[in-house]
Design an enzyme around this catalytic site. Structure first.
Site, short mmCIF file in Angstrom:
data_model
loop_
_atom_site.label_atom_id
_atom_site.label_comp_id
_atom_site.label_asym_id
_atom_site.label_seq_id
_atom_site.Cartn_x
_atom_site.Cartn_y
_atom_site.Cartn_z
CE LYS A 1 18.27 2.41 -26.19
NZ LYS A 1 18.31 1.36 -25.21
CD GLU B 1 22.58 9.60 -26.68
OE1 GLU B 1 23.06 10.20 -27.77
OE2 GLU B 1 21.45 9.05 -26.98
CB SER C 1 12.28 -2.85 -24.90
OG SER C 1 12.91 -3.26 -23.47
#
Ligand SMILES: *Cc1c(COP(=O)(O)O)cnc(C)c1O
Length: 405
Positions: free
Chosen positions: A97, A119, A386
């Protein structure tokens, strides 16, 4: 991220459209802001100084390039394909991210915005955003469902420590989709001063394209690394799919290499009924959710269905529109793995390789465990890892009854 020239995207039929999917389904008040964002992003993308600053932060702050690790013991145990792991879990803040948060953070600063909203579901995107806001000295407000705040208390504390304000959302199912709705409401109200830093390859144009571009570095590195190590392309690239950002980042550079299978793994949850999973391609139909046209889990009246997954990051009723197009064209395959398989995969990877994957990433590992033995030692599987599993320790302790082991 040195290259700024993008090849024609086979799945982007015109700006913001992936086949029939994507688009910009938003209230009139946001239209001008999205058009402005599209133009600012295009100009940043073409600006060498912007790209150089981003590449510098990705390298020295986030920790790129991430290694492509040959999982020797896992390969030997499974007795089929060679397995490589792309180690996004080693990045600062623990997941892919940060790639997107850094890119959009720099873009927000370039646009002169001093206030960032975002969010978050599990809290990983919230932590990445709060991190970037601290780094760039920006005000940060994170919307998070009350249920998620309770489930992911440590991430709430992390965000606060980083200086962000975390606003609980008590409407609807009090989870990610409600947090997105609340963030969009804030944006409508404060659009002149505020940048909405969206966390996945979702939402209205230009977000799906922009987030994919910021995550594309994963497959740029992956391709170079596998060619260096093996001298050939992999048989398949596997990635878990929540909104779809790590998967599209891992797939993108291979879309033209038609011999490379692209396998997206959705959350099979705890059953096949609507409400028990987040397998949009198995149980969903095309529809509009939160600004974009894509596959959506919905009931017969078009009401958004509840979803379930042991991994909060995969627990969303819709999927990025580029995946919808890759699915319909058959270029990528989408499967699902359930909660139990993901939990087994966490234990398996922890004990054979000493790597504790995020529960999201464990879905991709689970699919790898399933198909590797059916392939030959000449085959190569690259799994995008990830994120790391530290954030999931509470859930893992409960689900695996770790205190009893
Ligand atoms: C958020 C998250 C995901 C799911 O988001 P995508 O946009 O689908 O990548 C997957 N893995 C980890 C570790 C995450 O934090």
């Amino acid at each position: 991220m040195s290259s700024v020239i993008l090849p024609a995207n086979p799945s982007e039929s015109r700006p913001g459209r992936f086949g029939v999917y994507g688009g910009r389904y938003v209230p009139e008040t946001l239209m001008a802001a999205l058009v402005e964002l599209e133009h600012e992003y295009a100009s940043a993308k073409a600006d060498a100084a912007f790209q150089t600053e981003l590449a510098g932060l990705l390298a020295d702050y986030a920790g790129r390039p991430t290694p492509l690790y040959f999982a020797k013991r896992l390969t030997e145990q499974l007795g089929g394909a060679k397995i490589y792991l792309k180690r996004e879990d080693l990045l600062h803040t623990g997941a892919h991210k940060i790639n997107n948060a850094l890119g959009q953070g720099l873009l927000a600063r370039r646009m002169g915005k001093k206030r960032i909203i975002a969010e978050t579901g599990a809290g990983q995107h919230g932590v990445a955003t709060a991190t970037v806001c601290a780094l760039l000295d920006m005000e940060c407000v994170i919307y998070m469902g009350d249920v998620d705040m309770e489930r992911q208390e440590l991430n709430v504390l992390r965000m606060r420590l980083l200086g962000a304000e975390v606003r609980g959302v008590s409407s609807g199912s009090k989870t990610l989709k409600d947090a997105i709705s609340e963030a969009m409401r804030d944006w409508v109200t404060n659009v002149r001063t505020t940048y909405y830093l969206l966390g996945s390859a979702l939402g209205a144009h230009p977000y799906p394209t922009m987030v994919r571009d910021f995550q594309r570095v994963i497959s740029i590195e992956m391709k170079e690394q596998i060619l260096t190590k093996e001298g050939r392309l992999p048989t398949a690239v596997l990635a878990c799919v929540g909104g779809g950002s790590n998967a599209i980042g891992a797939f993108y550079e291979f879309i033209h290499d038609r011999q490379v299978r692209l396998i997206g793994v959705e959350a099979g949850g705890c059953g096949t009924e609507l409400g028990q999973h987040a397998a949009r391609f198995r149980g969903g139909e095309p529809g509009v959710l939160q600004g974009t046209y894509s596959y959506v889990l919905q009931d017969e009246n078009g009401q958004i269905a509840n979803t379930h997954s042991v991994s909060a990051g995969l627990d969303y009723a819709s999927i990025g529109p580029e995946h919808a197009a890759l699915h319909d064209s058959g270029r990528a395959e989408y499967v699902s793995q359930d909660d139990a398989a993901a939990l087994d995969a966490v234990v398996r990877l922890a004990r054979t390789e000493g790597i504790l994957p995020a529960l999201e990433s464990a879905h991709a590992i689970a699919e790898c465990l399933r198909i590797a033995p059916t392939l030959t030692p000449h085959d190569i599987l690259v799994v995008n890892l990830s994120g790391r599993g530290d954030k999931d320790m509470g859930i893992l302790a409960r689900e695996l009854k770790l205190q009893d082991l």
